[in-house]
Write a protein that holds these residues in place. Structure first.
Motif, mmCIF file in Angstrom:
data_model
loop_
_atom_site.group_PDB
_atom_site.id
_atom_site.type_symbol
_atom_site.label_atom_id
_atom_site.label_comp_id
_atom_site.label_asym_id
_atom_site.label_seq_id
_atom_site.Cartn_x
_atom_site.Cartn_y
_atom_site.Cartn_z
ATOM 1 N N PHE A 367 -75.128 37.479 -65.576
ATOM 2 C CA PHE A 367 -76.364 36.781 -65.206
ATOM 3 C C PHE A 367 -76.763 35.784 -66.293
ATOM 4 N N GLU A 368 -77.633 34.844 -65.890
ATOM 5 C CA GLU A 368 -78.198 33.876 -66.832
ATOM 6 C C GLU A 368 -79.615 34.304 -67.194
ATOM 7 N N GLN A 369 -80.009 34.064 -68.434
ATOM 8 C CA GLN A 369 -81.376 34.367 -68.853
ATOM 9 C C GLN A 369 -81.748 33.401 -69.976
ATOM 10 N N THR A 370 -82.712 32.553 -69.726
ATOM 11 C CA THR A 370 -83.007 31.416 -70.597
ATOM 12 C C THR A 370 -83.493 31.835 -71.978
ATOM 13 N N LEU A 371 -84.401 32.791 -72.087
ATOM 14 C CA LEU A 371 -84.902 33.185 -73.403
ATOM 15 C C LEU A 371 -83.786 33.739 -74.272
ATOM 16 N N LEU A 372 -82.884 34.470 -73.657
ATOM 17 C CA LEU A 372 -81.731 35.003 -74.377
ATOM 18 C C LEU A 372 -80.900 33.884 -74.983
ATOM 19 N N ASP A 373 -80.740 32.786 -74.256
ATOM 20 C CA ASP A 373 -79.992 31.635 -74.763
ATOM 21 C C ASP A 373 -80.789 30.856 -75.798
ATOM 22 N N LEU A 374 -82.079 30.683 -75.576
ATOM 23 C CA LEU A 374 -82.912 29.900 -76.484
ATOM 24 C C LEU A 374 -83.012 30.544 -77.867
#
Length: 376
Positions: A367-374
């Motif tokens: 899955f994608e998760q923006t805060l995890l990437d940021l």
């Protein structure tokens, strides 16, 4: 289809959700009675991507507009009146089922309790801006259709007060992301300036220029010289560059919540209050890959699981950034399905104990998760 809307004087709220067609741009519609320039109209909030568009309807337009824009297009439409909760369920073949729940006794008990309860902000308090916002009448009585909003306001003030009741500072800077019509932004300013006697510098950000203009006009009208509103997109625009004490993000849609949390973390905000909304990202990207596949089989269960997983990841990442985190019920789920608040206070140093667990889960379910990437 919606003959119940003919009795428009009894309507409290209409919510249409879960579009039947996957390419439907408007994924949610909320209709409420509001007071504009002393006249009651119905305001339809249409949620498109990360934006919200408003349409004001005269009472006699409500039924026709709903038939044209909601009927047959959404799997579920909830109509809340003073006496009933009416749910229309529509399937892909166009078959409609109507369910009715009588709430007249519950409603009267709730309204009576609301009037008796001793809030931090009470009916009868001299808060003129609440009149302009449509919460109070000119006699400072709660507008009947705004009781749910009034409860939400006071619940937020209670949560705010739990954190700031022993606050000894003389000044405070707070940013509110996705402030919308800014009911709670004005309440926050009132709480700090009138109740806590703190010099609060508050900035509200929203995408809609007309809403921002109206909020700035109200702030000037009541001499709220340290409250201002700015048109900005938290995901890409340049924001406040000085020290920030607190960040509020209430119902910022989908990944806008992640960008708001990222801003708070990277600007060392001590306090965070976030009520996430429309957590689509994981729901749209997650794939089957392990023991939790049974929660991904059915659409509505997958959607709710993805929303809970999204907010759990956000809370755990904030813990890794040195925050003590609580996840609270913001308002009763009967009043809003988006009822979880992430409340965080910076208390310690950083770690990565949670991130490694989240990364393992992401590797398995892709899955994608923006805060995890940021926060990499």
């Amino acid at each position: 289809m919606f003959e119940d809307l003919r009795e428009y004087q009894n309507i409290i709220k209409v919510v249409a959700s879960n579009p039947i067609c996957s390419d439907c741009e408007v994924f949610r519609i909320v209709i409420r009675p509001v007071c504009i320039k002393g006249k009651q109209v119905f305001q339809a909030e249409c949620f498109v991507g990360v934006q919200v568009f408003h349409i004001n309807l005269q009472s006699e337009q409500l039924l026709v507009w709903a038939e044209n824009n909601i009927s047959g297009k959404y799997k579920q439409t909830l109509i809340i009146t003073k006496n009933e909760e009416i749910t229309y369920l529509t399937n892909a073949k166009g078959s409609v089922k109507r369910l009715v729940r009588n709430i007249s006794h519950l409603r009267q008990t709730e309204l009576s309790n609301n009037r008796r309860k001793n809030y931090l902000i009470n009916e009868g308090d001299n808060v003129p801006v609440f009149v302009d916002l449509g919460i109070f009448t000119k006699q400072f009585k709660i507008v009947n259709s705004m009781f749910d909003k009034f409860k939400q306001i006071n619940r937020f003030v209670e949560i705010l007060n739990d954190v700031f009741k022993n606050f000894n500072g003389q000044e405070l800077t707070l940013l509110d992301f996705g402030c919308g019509k800014s009911y709670l932004t004005f309440v926050i300013y009132y709480y700090f300036s009138a109740i806590k006697k703190i010099d609060a510098n508050i900035i509200g950000y929203d995408l809609k220029a007309d809403v921002v203009d109206r909020c700035n006009t109200l702030a000037r009208k009541y001499g709220y010289d340290r409250l201002k509103f700015v048109v900005a997109d938290v995901s890409k625009d340049e924001l406040y560059g000085k020290a920030v004490d607190a960040v509020v993000s209430l119902h910022a849609c989908n990944t806008a919540t992640d960008f708001a949390l990222h801003y708070a973390v990277t600007h060392n905000a001590k306090y965070i209050f976030s009520v996430p909304c429309c957590q689509h990202e994981i729901n749209q990207s997650v794939t089957q890959g392990g023991d939790l596949d049974l929660l991904l089989k059915y659409g509505i269960i997958k959607e709710r699981t993805s929303a809970l997983l999204t907010d759990s990841i956000r809370a755990m990442l904030l813990e890794d950034e040195g925050y003590t985190v609580d996840v609270l019920e913001f308002v009763d789920i009967a009043h809003s399905p988006k009822n979880l608040m992430i409340r965080a206070v910076k208390t310690q140093g950083k770690s990565v104990k949670n991130r490694s667990k989240i990364e393992q889960l992401r590797k398995k379910y892709n899955f994608e998760q923006t805060l995890l990437d940021l926060l990499k």
